[in-house]
Design a protein around this motif. Structure first.
Motif: not given
Length: 175
Positions: A40-67
């Motif tokens: 929760e305490a991590e800044p935006e640059d931490f999260w942006r960097a995390r997104m580039t290190r691996s493929t992040r997959l999001l599962a959704e049902r009816d537009g809502e995240p479920v996994g």
């Protein structure tokens, strides 16, 4: 019940990923090395960097995240392999095929990246996780390591399970 969709998130989806990741940490703190307070305490640059290190997959049902799940390289010594990690399914969606959809998408992503195998670490005492991975086509290896987070469900050790992404998959259809 609606169909489950899985999509890879891009760097600009960092806030969406952060939100689901924090939900996962709230729901299942014992399943992750990181803590809710830390992330929760991590800044935006931490999260942006995390997104580039691996493929992040999001599962959704009816537009809502479920996994969510992540797929990334292991190390330079194993360029032919990827690993699946950070798999989490919302409690209301467990047992509905979300985990299967995430693993299938992870395997497809790894195969498209030219990987020949996908590793998935599971607690040796977590019979449900071992059975799920086995049912999907993962097979146990001799590789073991100490759990980074010890829990009653998983035990003190985890096992690497492997899924071949090319050649004979023992009749398992991934895609």
């Amino acid at each position: 019940m609606s169909d489950i969709t899985v999509r890879a998130l891009g760097v600009d989806d960092w806030e969406h990923y952060r939100s689901v990741r924090l939900t996962a940490l709230r729901d299942s703190p014992q399943a992750f090395v990181a803590t809710l307070d830390e992330e929760e305490a991590e800044p935006e640059d931490f999260w942006r960097a995390r997104m580039t290190r691996s493929t992040r997959l999001l599962a959704e049902r009816d537009g809502e995240p479920v996994g969510i799940a992540s797929v990334g390289s292991i190390d330079d010594d194993q360029p032919e392999a990827a690993q699946l990690f950070g798999l989490w399914v919302h409690p209301d969606a467990r047992g509905t095929g979300v985990a299967t959809a995430l693993v299938r998408a992870g395997a497809e992503s790894a195969a498209q990246a030219g990987k020949r195998q996908l590793l998935y670490w599971v607690g040796t005492d977590n019979g449900r996780a071992v059975a799920f991975a086995s049912g999907f086509g993962f097979r146990p290896t001799a590789e073991r390591r100490q759990m980074r987070v010890v829990s009653e469900d998983d035990g003190e050790e985890e096992l690497a399970m492997t899924l071949p992404l090319s050649g004979d998959r023992g009749g398992i259809a991934l895609f």
